[in-house]
Design an enzyme around this catalytic site. Structure first.
Site, PDB file in Angstrom:
ATOM      1  N   ASP A   1      11.254   2.547 -19.292  1.00 42.62           N
ATOM      2  CA  ASP A   1      12.712   2.550 -19.354  1.00 42.62           C
ATOM      3  C   ASP A   1      13.337   2.962 -18.027  1.00 42.62           C
ATOM      4  O   ASP A   1      12.940   3.952 -17.424  1.00 42.62           O
ATOM      5  CB  ASP A   1      13.156   3.508 -20.470  1.00 42.62           C
TER       6      ASP A   1
ATOM      7  N   ASP B   1      20.250  -1.411 -17.369  1.00 42.98           N
ATOM      8  CA  ASP B   1      19.635  -0.839 -18.559  1.00 42.98           C
ATOM      9  C   ASP B   1      18.553  -1.752 -19.098  1.00 42.98           C
ATOM     10  O   ASP B   1      18.854  -2.811 -19.655  1.00 42.98           O
ATOM     11  CB  ASP B   1      20.709  -0.602 -19.628  1.00 42.98           C
TER      12      ASP B   1
END
Length: 484
Positions: free
Chosen positions: A336, A95
């Site tokens: 992301d 992440d």
């Protein structure tokens, strides 16, 4: 949480962990495991993915929220390694939108996880693991830089010991960590983290700090935070070798949700491989770089400025807040790993869609029913090969433009292939409406999703504070690096 998982095979196939003057690289294979077969229909797959992308994007736009939260930790990738003397590996979500490494530990309870398809095997803490002291700088960092004296008081260290800084035997208090749609309570530990780099050698990080969670809310799988922060995986890796920790990249093999297209893995590259990054199979592929922007409210994000988007020959400028981040943390675009589809502010999205529809809608019937079923828009029935305009992203910086491959933004599939309806070819634009500027107050203005990053090596250069993109044949990149 993701309904799909791209597994990291723990085997590290190449490494040059030698003197600081030489290239230092750890290569990890990402094996794609998502396929259409995991869903009842292509509509189900796309609807699940668009819903999760929107949820993750909006999780940090709470107008009355007193504290800023990392992105919801759902991801399309997991990272595996082993801790201490344990023979079993742990798999965590990779992440780039958060900066903390935690994993579920035995005994483990996940509240409101009954509907979650992902399940993790809780880790039994190794005998070599030890808790962190309340005096540790890592403990302070994990508790939002709370003074160690206060942390030691919470840990019930006597006052005279606090005054003489003699609280080493008192453990760091448990910490509460929240995401946009879940939370956990974790105890901080340190242990050795091991990733094998050959059949006889392993890369070992001593005193690796991580959170051990026995109770979570809606978070069944742990997270390896790769965001900007002292507790993140790259930051801790840099304590062993700055050349390894200060730069990482990944190259996602183009898959179009078809597992047959990902028989070779996608590489995750920790470290720098010098001039080889510019030449693959004899083709020079320069990186296009754009500067990282600091976000005071969300310091763990990899934010960049977006100048505009071209659809065909028409350049559509971005609203001003996408080009910078203000003091309140508003604006910019987050690069992301965990959001699948790119999210854009409504004004820019509407302009892009209007131009796209002007170019495509005149010769193809709009598939409104498909839009409702998938969450993507606009969609068209394709009775013939569609003449789809080029889409180019213009990042802030001279010449910082990236042309997206058609398959990265226009998804084509056969509707009715399950036999329930007449079979028709459909194509959908894979950019999403993130809401108007007021709705986006207090957070990023846009997110660059991992689907749009396919076929590029995306590099995060923490030392030079920039993000780069280079077109790659990612499977070939894996083979070339593997040979070397």
């Amino acid at each position: 949480m993701a309904t799909s998982i791209f597994m990291f095979n723990l085997l590290v196939l190449i490494s040059s962990l030698f003197p600081a003057s030489s290239s230092q690289v750890v290569l990890l294979p990402l094996t794609h495991s998502l396929s259409k077969a995991q869903f009842t229909s292509i509509h189900h797959l796309l609807k699940s993915t668009t819903t999760r992308s929107a949820t993750r994007f909006h999780s940090h736009h709470h107008r009355h929220q007193q504290v800023s939260l990392p992105l919801s930790p759902g991801s399309d990738y997991t990272l595996s390694f082993s801790l201490g003397n344990s023979n079993s590996s742990v798999s965590l979500y990779l992440d780039t939108g958060s900066d903390f490494v935690w994993l579920p530990c035995h005994p483990f309870e996940c509240i409101l996880c009954e509907s979650k398809p992902e399940k993790a095997q809780p880790l039994t803490i190794s005998s070599t693991a030890s808790t962190l002291s309340c005096q540790s700088p890592v403990c302070s960092a994990a508790h939002s830089s709370l003074p160690t004296s206060s942390l030691c008081a919470i840990a019930k260290c006597p006052l005279d010991s606090i005054e003489t800084s003699d609280c080493k035997s008192f453990s760091c208090p448990p910490l509460y960590y929240a995401y946009g749609d879940g939370s956990l309570i974790a105890t901080l530990y340190k242990d050795s983290l091991s990733m094998p780099v050959s059949s006889q050698k392993s890369l070992v990080l001593s005193n690796f700090a991580f959170g051990c969670a026995h109770t979570t809310l809606a978070e069944p799988v742990g997270v390896a935070g790769f965001g900007r922060g002292v507790l993140s995986f790259p930051a801790q890796l840099s304590s062993l070798s700055p050349q390894l920790g200060n730069r990482f990249s990944y190259c996602l093999v183009s898959h179009s949700f078809d597992s047959d297209k990902t028989r070779l893995p996608s590489p995750l590259i920790l470290g720098r491989y010098e001039d080889k990054e510019k030449v693959i199979n004899g083709d020079e592929t320069e990186f296009v770089y754009t500067e990282m922007l600091d976000n005071p409210k969300h310091p763990y994000f990899y934010s960049v400025g977006l100048d505009g988007i071209s659809v065909g020959k028409k350049n559509i400028p971005s609203p001003g807040f996408l080009k910078r981040v203000d003091r309140k943390g508003n604006g910019g675009m987050v690069v992301d790993s965990g959001t699948t589809f790119t999210m854009l502010p409504k004004s820019l999205y509407d302009s892009v869609v209007a131009e796209f529809d002007r170019r495509v809608g005149g010769s193809h019937e709009r598939a409104s029913g498909i839009e409702e079923k998938t969450g993507l828009s606009p969609c068209y029935y394709l009775e013939k090969v569609a003449n789809v305009p080029m889409v180019k992203l213009h990042f802030v910086g001279n010449g910082s433009s990236v042309v997206l491959p058609r398959r990265n933004y226009f998804y084509e599939f056969l509707d009715g292939g399950d036999g329930s309806e007449k079979k028709r070819n459909v194509g959908c634009l894979m950019l999403m409406n993130g809401g108007d500027e007021k709705e986006l107050s207090g957070g990023p203005g846009a997110t660059l999703g991992n689907y749009q990053q396919q076929g590029f090596e995306v590099v995060y250069d923490l030392e030079k504070r920039k993000v780069g993109f280079a077109r790659r044949k990612c499977a070939s990149l894996w083979e070339n690096l593997n040979k070397n």
